[in-house]
Design an enzyme around this catalytic site. Structure first.
Site, PDB file in Angstrom:
ATOM      1  N   LYS A 144       2.229   4.373   6.187  1.00 20.43           N
ATOM      2  CA  LYS A 144       2.736   5.117   6.321  1.00 20.43           C
ATOM      3  C   LYS A 144       2.419   6.003   4.886  1.00 20.43           C
ATOM      4  CE  LYS A 144       3.050   8.223   9.538  1.00 20.43           C
ATOM      5  NZ  LYS A 144       2.201   9.116  10.226  1.00 20.43           N
TER       6      LYS A 144
ATOM      7  N   ASP B 275       2.619   3.130  -2.207  1.00 19.97           N
ATOM      8  CA  ASP B 275       2.899   2.036  -2.027  1.00 19.97           C
ATOM      9  C   ASP B 275       1.324   0.803  -2.723  1.00 19.97           C
ATOM     10  OD1 ASP B 275       3.490  -0.610  -0.193  1.00 19.97           O
ATOM     11  OD2 ASP B 275       3.084   0.367   1.730  1.00 19.97           O
TER      12      ASP B 275
ATOM     13  N   TYR C 176      -6.216   3.565   9.735  1.00 14.54           N
ATOM     14  CA  TYR C 176      -4.734   3.473   9.617  1.00 14.54           C
ATOM     15  C   TYR C 176      -5.019   2.366   8.595  1.00 14.54           C
ATOM     16  CZ  TYR C 176      -0.641   1.582   9.893  1.00 14.54           C
ATOM     17  OH  TYR C 176       1.082   1.840   9.776  1.00 14.54           O
TER      18      TYR C 176
HETATM   19  C1  F6R Z   1       3.925  -0.073   6.975  1.00 14.17           C
HETATM   20  C2  F6R Z   1       4.241   0.230   8.218  1.00 14.17           C
HETATM   21  C3  F6R Z   1       4.404  -1.028   9.173  1.00 14.17           C
HETATM   22  C4  F6R Z   1       3.262  -1.974   9.623  1.00 14.17           C
HETATM   23  C5  F6R Z   1       3.641  -3.143  10.675  1.00 14.17           C
HETATM   24  C6  F6R Z   1       1.871  -4.388  10.554  1.00 14.17           C
HETATM   25  O1  F6R Z   1       4.080   1.325   6.045  1.00 14.17           O
HETATM   26  O2  F6R Z   1       5.217   1.220   8.874  1.00 14.17           O
HETATM   27  O3  F6R Z   1       5.360  -1.184  10.362  1.00 14.17           O
HETATM   28  O4  F6R Z   1       2.151  -1.207  10.233  1.00 14.17           O
HETATM   29  O5  F6R Z   1       4.405  -3.852   9.722  1.00 14.17           O
HETATM   30  O6  F6R Z   1       1.723  -4.047   9.973  1.00 14.17           O
HETATM   31  P1  F6R Z   1       0.261  -4.906   9.705  1.00 14.17           P
HETATM   32  O7  F6R Z   1      -0.801  -4.267  10.165  1.00 14.17           O
HETATM   33  O8  F6R Z   1       0.008  -5.065   7.932  1.00 14.17           O
HETATM   34  O9  F6R Z   1       0.351  -5.920  10.419  1.00 14.17           O
HETATM   35 MG    MG Z   2       3.984  -1.486   2.419  1.00 18.25          MG
HETATM   36 MG    MG Z   3       6.278   2.956   2.748  1.00 16.89          MG
END
Ligand code: F6R
Ligand code: MG
Ligand code: MG
Length: 365
Positions: A230, A12, A227
């Site tokens: 994923k 990603d 973190y």
């Molecule tokens: C990414 C994912 C999303 C993010 C979420 C928060 O693979 O699963 O659910 O974790 O959108 O993203 P941030 O922390 O970048 O705002």
């Molecule tokens: Mg992403």
């Molecule tokens: Mg992904």
């Protein structure tokens, strides 16, 4: 005829809007870069995406873990990161955990599934690509495909499958591996793979050692130590003539299974099989989904793809996944929608706990 290697390498490196889907400009750049290597480093290639993950499917004759092939994938991701940064895509360069390439993309952020094999007279191969879940998500399906006769009647009635298969399981926390022969040791296998956040099936072999399936087992947040996002795994499965048939390989995806990785990598959700046109995460940043591309591999050339879940035969499981999504979503921030505390260690929760740490007082009872 040299052996054929299939390398599926994914990362990603930016998406829009939020973590929803890969931008066409990234897909275009990646496809161009791989096509220039056709007839040189690569025999063939196909570029696609699942959700926010850019997927490079490459064939060549250089075996697994080849430095040049891994370097090419790294360079593709670097170039695509540049575009993602220019467009201010979300999470630009997210999975690129290192500044410079050092021999193998494993451990540097991208996910990798590879296998090398001698082509049969005709060689159907299925490539599975997932978003918003973790490598252990494949455990259930690999067991059903290669060890469950209620899914794969070939295990019972086809003499070429009747012996069963060998499963190589990796312990991602203990950093060790083990092999189980099935059906003899299926209960021992299940004892481990039923805990998919830690124990993942890396390979499946025929009893004579021929490769049948290979998965990516990289855990992004463990590699990064914090973190990031994923892992969103990939998997390669060979089909027909001594392996489960194409239909037996995709049949277990008609069962709505709950996997880890939805919203913030912190929730369980139904794993939905979709065609490429639906390989975009929306509801609650998901739900977790999987696409499957079927190819005939012919002298290393990828004949295809066929978009395997783009079929009304999978409408019912999609509807059941949506129902399951409603049910589990209603639990809001409570387990088991939210992952167990042990798994939440690899999310953003510990940062919140750190903030509150000093507020706790000892219990004196
Ligand atoms: C990414 C994912 C999303 C993010 C979420 C928060 O693979 O699963 O659910 O974790 O959108 O993203 P941030 O922390 O970048 O705002
Ligand atoms: Mg992403
Ligand atoms: Mg992904």
């Amino acid at each position: 005829m040299p052996k054929t290697t299939i390398s599926v390498i994914k990362a990603d490196v930016g998406s829009f809007p939020g973590h929803s889907r890969t931008h066409p400009k990234l897909l275009e750049k990646a496809a161009q870069m791989l096509k220039t290597e056709k007839g040189k480093l690569l025999t063939d290639s196909f570029v696609t995406h699942c959700g926010d993950d850019l997927e490079l499917i490459m064939t060549h004759t250089h075996g697994v873990d080849n430095e040049k092939v891994h370097k090419l994938a790294w360079e593709v991701f670097m170039e695509c990161t540049k575009i993602a940064k220019t467009l201010k895509l979300y999470g630009a360069g997210q999975d690129m955990l290192a500044d410079a390439f050092s021999g193998n993309v494993k451990g540097m952020g991208p996910g990798v599934a590879e296998m090398e094999f001698e082509e049969r007279g005709s060689d159907p191969v299925m490539v599975f690509m997932a978003d918003k879940t973790e490598p252990g998500a494949w455990n259930f399906y690999l067991y059903k495909i290669f060890a469950d006769p209620f899914n794969t009647p070939g295990l019972v009635i086809d003499p070429s499958l009747h012996e069963g298969f060998i499963f190589e399981v990796h312990d991602l926390i203990g950093k060790r591996k083990i092999r189980f022969a099935c059906p003899e040791e299926s209960y021992s296998l299940l004892a481990y793979i039923g805990a998919p956040s830690r124990y993942v099936i890396k390979y499946v072999f025929k009893k004579d050692g021929t490769i049948a399936a290979s998965t990516s087992t990289q855990r992004l947040n463990m590699m990064a130590g914090r973190y990031v996002g994923k892992d969103d795994p990939v998997m390669i499965v060979r089909a027909q003539s001594g392996f489960p048939s194409m239909g037996e390989v995709i049949e277990p995806f008609t069962i709505p299974v709950l996997v880890a990785g939805w919203m913030r990598g912190s929730h369980h959700g139904p794993f939905m099989p979709v065609g490429l046109c639906d390989a975009n995460c929306t509801r609650f940043d998901g739900p977790p989904r999987v696409v499957c591309f079927g190819f005939q591999v012919t002298n290393g050339t990828l004949i295809g793809p066929a978009d395997m879940f783009d079929d009304p035969g999978f409408d019912r499981v999609r509807a059941r996944c949506n129902k399951l999504a409603d049910t589990i979503r209603a639990q809001g921030p409570f387990e088991p929608h939210r992952l167990s505390l042990e798994e939440m260690e690899y999310t953003t929760l510990p940062a919140v706990e750190k903030k509150l740490a000093t507020r706790w007082e000892p219990l004196r009872e």
